[in-house]
Design a protein around this motif. Structure first.
Motif: not given
Ligand SMILES: Cc1cc2nc3c(=O)[nH]c(=O)nc-3n(C[C@H](O)[C@H](O)[C@H](O)COP(=O)(O)O)c2cc1C
Length: 360
Positions: A128, A25, A287-289, A267-268, A211, A238, A80
């Motif tokens: 968000q 996930y 942004g860091l995901g 992104g990455g 976004k 994703r 999320g």
């Molecule tokens: C587990 C997970 C859940 C995410 N859920 C959301 C979300 O609820 N809303 C949203 O705008 N983006 C969501 N994203 C995207 C992130 O906000 C972000 O755009 C993305 O993770 C950035 O890339 P990175 O993971 O390579 O840093 C999610 C990403 C991940 C990894």
């Protein structure tokens, strides 16, 4: 426990902690995961041009965004279902962002709810939103954000349809964010368009972040409509497969925005060098995901703080070695194309860890 010294160790600890479904996930992408890998390919295909013999004894990597000082030019991206990674869920990220000194974006699809977190942070969050209702529904959401002390709302627009996460589908696994989907409500998200953005700007005073921008054309439209922050994103790879790396479209977006709005990107981004590249290409913050998700899984709130501390060391070291002491000295002249030296994937920035089956 021995303190983490490198981001690689945090990624390894996250992998060791998470079961396969939670790991997939966190780390999975759409369909063939080409977009996800391209995000890394784009970052890995940029070399840094180093300037020497400059006094770099005082390095300041802080910046301003939405009236707040950020200790580093980064924010935690909205995610999320963070409670799948660690029981503390989004609260661990929000508290860590406050403790370290950056802004947390909070997804409307995570736990706890924004109202519960508001009293636990001194720093305004960004809420968000996925649009799952009409204008009145949106207005209620905005009120919740304002009441919780948020200083902006962020609409994610790169998810008009659910991308196909085959990593999950082939196990017949559905993450909670996808189970909650009430089709009737999702229809609003699918239909949401620039007219809605205009109506939103006309009706609300709160700063607006869009976004999921991936082209100069859309960036231009966003700026014309008065969007305050143009957030370049492909949802971390994703959603749309075979999209472009976000870093590859940043320069065209920055040109289209022409200084009329702030620019964010994600992104990455897994390294300090990655962040420096984006700032040089015109982003104000990154942004860091997944990186933050890994910090959370590795050690809750402390793991996220430690992730940011190590990132700070990487950013400061990179700036100093490049002969730079402030972010506003960076420009595209510090960059040049360079061939990647490893096959890019999410974890290729961490080559000293054997993720044996790459189990992700
Ligand atoms: C587990 C997970 C859940 C995410 N859920 C959301 C979300 O609820 N809303 C949203 O705008 N983006 C969501 N994203 C995207 C992130 O906000 C972000 O755009 C993305 O993770 C950035 O890339 P990175 O993971 O390579 O840093 C999610 C990403 C991940 C990894």
């Amino acid at each position: 426990m021995v303190e983490f010294q490198t981001l690689q160790e945090i990624a390894r600890a996250a992998r060791a902690t998470l079961g396969q479904n939670a790991w997939d996930y966190l780390t999975g992408g759409g369909e063939s995961e080409t977009t996800l890998k391209r995000n890394r390919l784009g970052l890995d295909s940029i070399g840094l041009r180093q300037h020497v013999c400059r006094d770099v004894t005082q390095i300041d990597a802080s910046t301003e965004l939405l009236g707040q000082t950020l200790r580093l030019p980064v924010c935690t991206a909205p995610m999320g279902s963070l409670e799948l990674l660690e029981p503390v869920g989004a609260e661990g990220v929000v508290r860590a962002a406050d403790e370290f000194g950056v802004t947390a974006f909070v997804s409307s699809l995570t736990k706890p709810e924004i109202e519960e977190m508001a009293p636990k942070t001194n720093r305004p969050m960004v809420y968000q939103i996925y649009v799952r209702g009409d204008d009145a529904w949106v207005a209620k959401f905005v009120k919740r954000a304002v009441d919780a002390g948020c200083n902006a709302v962020c609409f994610t627009v790169d998810l008009a349809l659910y991308g196909r996460r085959e990593r999950d589908m082939m196990k017949r696994y559905r993450p909670p964010t996808r189970q909650a989907g009430d089709l009737a409500a999702f229809r609003f998200q699918t239909a949401w368009n620039w007219d809605n953005v205009k109506r939103f700007k006309d009706a609300h005073d709160i700063p607006l972040i869009i976004k999921g921008i991936a082209t100069a054309e859309d960036a231009e439209t966003a700026v014309e409509l008065g969007v305050d922050v143009v957030y370049v994103s492909n949802h971390g790879g994703r959603q749309l497969d075979h999209g472009c790396a976000t870093i590859d479209v940043l320069a065209e977006v920055a040109a289209a925005v022409g200084g009329k709005a702030k620019i964010m990107i994600d992104g990455g981004f897994m390294r300090g060098t990655d962040v420096v590249k984006a700032i040089a290409l015109g982003a104000h913050a990154v942004g860091l995901g997944k990186l933050i998700g890994m910090g959370l899984a590795a050690d809750g709130q402390h793991g996220v703080v430690r992730t940011l501390e190590i990132l700070e060391e990487e950013i400061t070291t990179t700036l100093g070695l490049m002969g730079v002491t402030r972010l506003d000295q960076l420009d595209p002249g510090f960059l040049r194309p360079a061939p990647p030296v490893v096959e890019p994937d999410l974890l290729s920035p961490y080559p000293f860890i054997d993720f044996t089956d790459k189990g992700y």
